[in-house]
Design a protein around this motif. Structure first.
Motif, short mmCIF file in Angstrom:
data_model
loop_
_atom_site.label_atom_id
_atom_site.label_comp_id
_atom_site.label_asym_id
_atom_site.label_seq_id
_atom_site.Cartn_x
_atom_site.Cartn_y
_atom_site.Cartn_z
N LYS A 12 -32.64 16.86 -16.96
CA LYS A 12 -33.78 16.76 -16.04
C LYS A 12 -33.85 15.36 -15.44
O LYS A 12 -34.13 15.20 -14.26
CB LYS A 12 -35.07 17.11 -16.75
N GLU A 13 -33.61 14.35 -16.25
CA GLU A 13 -33.62 12.98 -15.75
C GLU A 13 -32.51 12.79 -14.72
O GLU A 13 -32.73 12.21 -13.65
CB GLU A 13 -33.43 12.00 -16.91
N SER A 15 -31.12 15.07 -12.90
CA SER A 15 -31.52 15.83 -11.72
C SER A 15 -32.47 15.02 -10.85
O SER A 15 -32.33 14.99 -9.62
CB SER A 15 -32.17 17.14 -12.15
N GLY A 16 -33.42 14.36 -11.47
CA GLY A 16 -34.35 13.51 -10.73
C GLY A 16 -33.66 12.37 -10.01
O GLY A 16 -34.00 12.03 -8.86
N LYS A 19 -31.85 13.82 -6.94
CA LYS A 19 -32.81 14.13 -5.89
C LYS A 19 -33.32 12.86 -5.21
O LYS A 19 -33.46 12.82 -3.98
CB LYS A 19 -33.97 14.94 -6.45
N ALA A 20 -33.59 11.82 -5.97
CA ALA A 20 -34.06 10.56 -5.40
C ALA A 20 -33.00 9.94 -4.49
O ALA A 20 -33.33 9.43 -3.41
CB ALA A 20 -34.45 9.59 -6.52
#
Length: 91
Positions: A12-13, A15-16, A19-20
């Motif tokens: 999840k980290e 993925s973030g 995306k950023a």
């Protein structure tokens, strides 16, 4: 089996971060659920991974060596690529 909570948190980290970076460069992105990818390839959102690989081979003549794609990761990535090419760019 299912991934550990630590693995899920790390993914999840990551993925973030992706995306950023994409947003920071004004690169459009889209999230596609596993069931949507499976439904696109096989017509059934609950299809097993081996079924997705079989359909990719049948419809697009792309074969995977079982010893090279043990977790069906290559066929999963190929399904996403086929979906992306079929749907073109999304804003």
């Amino acid at each position: 089996g299912a991934p550990s909570r630590i693995t899920v948190a790390k993914l999840k980290e990551l993925s973030g971060v992706y995306k950023a970076v994409l947003d920071g460069h004004d690169i459009p992105w889209i999230e596609l659920s596993p069931s949507a990818a499976k439904r696109f390839i096989t017509g059934k959102g609950t299809a097993e991974k081996w079924m997705v690989a079989r359909e990719i081979e049948s419809k697009w003549n792309i074969a995977f060596q079982r010893d090279e794609d043990k977790g069906w990761d290559l066929s999963d990535a190929t399904a996403l690529a086929i979906w992306g090419v079929s749907h073109g760019k999304r804003p």
